[in-house]
Design an enzyme around this catalytic site. Structure first.
Site, mmCIF file in Angstrom:
data_model
loop_
_atom_site.group_PDB
_atom_site.id
_atom_site.type_symbol
_atom_site.label_atom_id
_atom_site.label_comp_id
_atom_site.label_asym_id
_atom_site.label_seq_id
_atom_site.Cartn_x
_atom_site.Cartn_y
_atom_site.Cartn_z
ATOM 1 N N TYR A 69 -11.494 0.912 10.784
ATOM 2 C CA TYR A 69 -12.629 1.350 9.692
ATOM 3 C C TYR A 69 -13.071 0.104 8.766
ATOM 4 O O TYR A 69 -14.029 0.680 7.936
ATOM 5 C CB TYR A 69 -12.592 2.826 9.104
ATOM 6 C CG TYR A 69 -11.131 2.920 8.600
ATOM 7 C CD1 TYR A 69 -10.935 2.513 7.236
ATOM 8 C CD2 TYR A 69 -10.048 3.666 9.239
ATOM 9 C CE1 TYR A 69 -9.600 2.777 6.506
ATOM 10 C CE2 TYR A 69 -8.945 3.813 8.720
ATOM 11 C CZ TYR A 69 -8.841 3.432 7.254
ATOM 12 O OH TYR A 69 -7.457 3.655 6.666
ATOM 13 N N LYS A 70 -12.266 -0.723 8.474
ATOM 14 C CA LYS A 70 -12.581 -1.729 7.305
ATOM 15 C C LYS A 70 -13.655 -2.692 7.851
ATOM 16 O O LYS A 70 -14.813 -2.495 8.370
ATOM 17 C CB LYS A 70 -11.403 -2.310 6.626
ATOM 18 C CG LYS A 70 -10.718 -1.187 5.984
ATOM 19 C CD LYS A 70 -9.359 -1.907 5.431
ATOM 20 C CE LYS A 70 -8.225 -0.685 5.012
ATOM 21 N NZ LYS A 70 -8.759 0.094 4.063
ATOM 22 N N ASP B 213 1.216 -5.173 8.557
ATOM 23 C CA ASP B 213 0.165 -4.056 8.313
ATOM 24 C C ASP B 213 -0.981 -5.307 8.261
ATOM 25 O O ASP B 213 -1.191 -6.285 7.208
ATOM 26 C CB ASP B 213 0.448 -3.669 6.962
ATOM 27 C CG ASP B 213 -0.580 -2.524 6.773
ATOM 28 O OD1 ASP B 213 -1.935 -2.759 7.430
ATOM 29 O OD2 ASP B 213 -0.391 -1.551 6.103
ATOM 30 N N ARG C 157 -12.579 -3.808 -7.236
ATOM 31 C CA ARG C 157 -12.498 -4.639 -5.813
ATOM 32 C C ARG C 157 -13.963 -4.805 -5.139
ATOM 33 O O ARG C 157 -14.611 -3.982 -5.154
ATOM 34 C CB ARG C 157 -11.840 -4.071 -4.665
ATOM 35 C CG ARG C 157 -10.147 -4.066 -4.876
ATOM 36 C CD ARG C 157 -9.491 -3.625 -3.469
ATOM 37 N NE ARG C 157 -10.162 -2.582 -2.811
ATOM 38 C CZ ARG C 157 -9.439 -1.895 -1.754
ATOM 39 N NH1 ARG C 157 -8.306 -2.353 -1.404
ATOM 40 N NH2 ARG C 157 -10.055 -0.989 -1.087
ATOM 41 N N PHE D 212 0.738 -1.106 -0.100
ATOM 42 C CA PHE D 212 -0.183 -0.036 0.077
ATOM 43 C C PHE D 212 0.926 1.287 0.004
ATOM 44 O O PHE D 212 1.752 1.432 0.607
ATOM 45 C CB PHE D 212 -0.913 -0.025 1.060
ATOM 46 C CG PHE D 212 -1.934 0.936 1.227
ATOM 47 C CD1 PHE D 212 -3.136 0.660 0.392
ATOM 48 C CD2 PHE D 212 -1.887 2.340 1.945
ATOM 49 C CE1 PHE D 212 -4.250 1.867 0.453
ATOM 50 C CE2 PHE D 212 -2.789 3.247 1.974
ATOM 51 C CZ PHE D 212 -4.140 3.013 1.179
HETATM 52 C C1 LIG Z 1 -2.958 -1.864 3.716
HETATM 53 C C2 LIG Z 1 -3.160 -0.538 4.033
HETATM 54 N N1 LIG Z 1 -2.082 -0.070 4.767
HETATM 55 C C3 LIG Z 1 -2.039 1.185 5.369
HETATM 56 C C4 LIG Z 1 -3.468 2.146 5.240
HETATM 57 C C5 LIG Z 1 -3.563 3.678 5.380
HETATM 58 O O1 LIG Z 1 -4.185 3.810 6.571
HETATM 59 P P1 LIG Z 1 -4.402 5.145 6.920
HETATM 60 O O2 LIG Z 1 -4.983 6.027 6.196
HETATM 61 O O3 LIG Z 1 -5.754 4.948 8.137
HETATM 62 O O4 LIG Z 1 -3.306 5.681 7.859
HETATM 63 C C6 LIG Z 1 -4.473 1.455 4.313
HETATM 64 C C7 LIG Z 1 -5.715 2.236 3.944
HETATM 65 O O5 LIG Z 1 -6.518 2.036 3.435
HETATM 66 C C8 LIG Z 1 -4.254 0.151 3.907
HETATM 67 O O6 LIG Z 1 -5.294 -0.453 3.334
#
Ligand SMILES: Cc1ncc(COP(=O)(O)O)c(C=O)c1O
Length: 400
Positions: free
Chosen positions: A227-228, A202, A372, A125
């Protein structure tokens, strides 16, 4: 499509009744974006309403000493036990995933001071990749990039080839945000340890929907959002896990008063808390943490194993429907190798997603050509999947 009537599947679904525990907008034909923003639990609606009225409105500043100050740790423990396989004292609710990745990268690099490489995959990500580059620059380290195939993703073979005696930290996502590929946490963690390095996992796309056993797998550090699949709402706070054996040496860079040994001592000099509180920084969002607690409790009630079973069935069901329509899928076909979303590749993905939303089917578009379909077992019904895939097939393969 061979499955025209999903009703028997929904009727036989042991998790079916959980759908009614959420606010369902019946105007939507299908919501397949619970892997970006989960639906609102009814219990959270009630809890937050009561919190605002009675606790914030009624208790004001007294609320901190009465209960709020302990919430990051108590709810962290609850989340750790129900979702992460983590014994108490190692998980805390704090900040966003991005901020916590920054903290953990520094903390992890700090426990391997004689090494100077951080390993991450190019498929990870963006926030993870950007932060690895930033922390490496700040600490005079080098980034070693893995370049795995999107679908096979980071295998033990791919990782091992990049590890060496310079590797300090490896940052991996358990479920790939695009392909949905589920990585082998125990095997990859073992490979990192065999090279003398530490790993940060992560868990954004896996926690709440995939069984996770951080303690048993001897994971060093982990982070994830709520939040997911945890359904705690937009911008709800994230969590950080630090294995007990690293706690004393884990030094994070945002040393605010909430991470100090005595929060209210207002001391002249900083001394880090000896507990997991050292991963905090500033005043936490109480409303956000309460929403996390409600989301965690729903998952604990349903059971992660039962959620995983439905997730495997829902994703298989979706893949069958997409296969029948001849759409290209970039998600592993082996249920053991995927999380809870299924991804379609199509050259017109962006336009198709816009047309789906106009027809009240909500998936997610990811650059450059991916759609997705997030399947959130507590809320997604088989009827939604059938309705959504029917419309997707119409929009993706126009007649003529
Ligand atoms: C795999 C992954 N890592 C990190 C993040 C970033 O999270 P945040 O924007 O809450 O810091 C996300 C956000 O969707 C994500 O899907």
């Amino acid at each position: 499509m061979s499955v025209s009537d999903p009703a028997p599947l929904d009727a036989a679904d042991p998790l079916g009744p959980f759908r009614e525990r959420f606010v369902i907008d019946h105007d939507l034909v299908a919501y397949l974006d619970g892997n970006s923003l989960g639906r609102l639990p009814r219990a959270t609606l009630e809890r937050l309403t009561a919190f605002v009225r009675e606790e914030w409105g009624g208790r004001l500043i007294r609320g901190w000493s009465e209960s709020w100050v302990e919430l990051p740790v108590t709810v962290g423990d609850e989340l750790g036990a129900a979702l992460l396989g983590a014994a108490a004292g190692q998980t805390v609710i704090a900040d966003s995933t991005s901020v916590n990745i920054f903290k953990l990268l520094h903390a992890a690099a700090g426990v391997r001071p004689d090494r100077d490489e951080i390993v991450i995959d190019a498929t990870n990500f963006p926030t993870d990749r950007y932060l690895v580059e930033t922390v490496a620059r700040a600490r005079g380290m080098t980034v070693r990039w893995l370049e795995p195939d999107l679908v096979d993703n980071v295998t033990t073979e791919v990782l091992t080839a990049a590890l060496g005696d310079r590797t300090a930290v490896v940052l991996l996502s358990q479920v790939d945000y695009r392909s949905g590929t589920l990585l082998d946490v125990p095997a990859l963690t073992e490979a990192v340890h065999a090279a003398g390095a530490v790993v940060i996992w992560d868990l954004c796309h896996s926690a709440g929907v995939v069984p996770i056993t951080l303690d048993a797998d001897e994971v060093d550090f982990a982070v994830g959002c709520t939040y997911k699949y945890v359904n705690a709402g937009p911008g709800a706070p994230a969590y950080v896990y630090v294995a007990a054996r690293h706690l004393a040496a884990a030094e994070q860079p945002i040393t605010g008063w909430w991470s100090a040994a005595d929060l209210f001592a207002m001391s002249d000099t900083y001394e880090a808390s000896p507990t997991i509180r050292r991963m905090l920084s500033g005043t936490p969002s109480v409303a956000g943490i309460l929403a996390v607690q409600e989301g965690v409790r729903l998952i604990a009630e349903a059971g992660v194993e039962a959620i995983r079973t439905k997730s495997e069935q829902l994703t298989a069901f979706t893949i069958d429907l997409l296969d029948e329509a001849g759409l290209e899928i970039v998600t592993p076909r082996d249920a053991a190798l995927r999380g809870s979303h299924v991804t379609v590749r199509h050259p017109d993905a962006r336009a198709i997603t816009e047309r789906l939303v106009a027809r009240r089917v909500v998936p997610d578009f990811r650059e450059p050509d991916l759609i997705r379909l997030g399947l959130s077992p507590l809320t997604t019904s088989y009827a939604e999947v059938v309705a959504a895939t029917r419309i997707l097939v119409e929009e993706a393969a126009p007649i003529g």
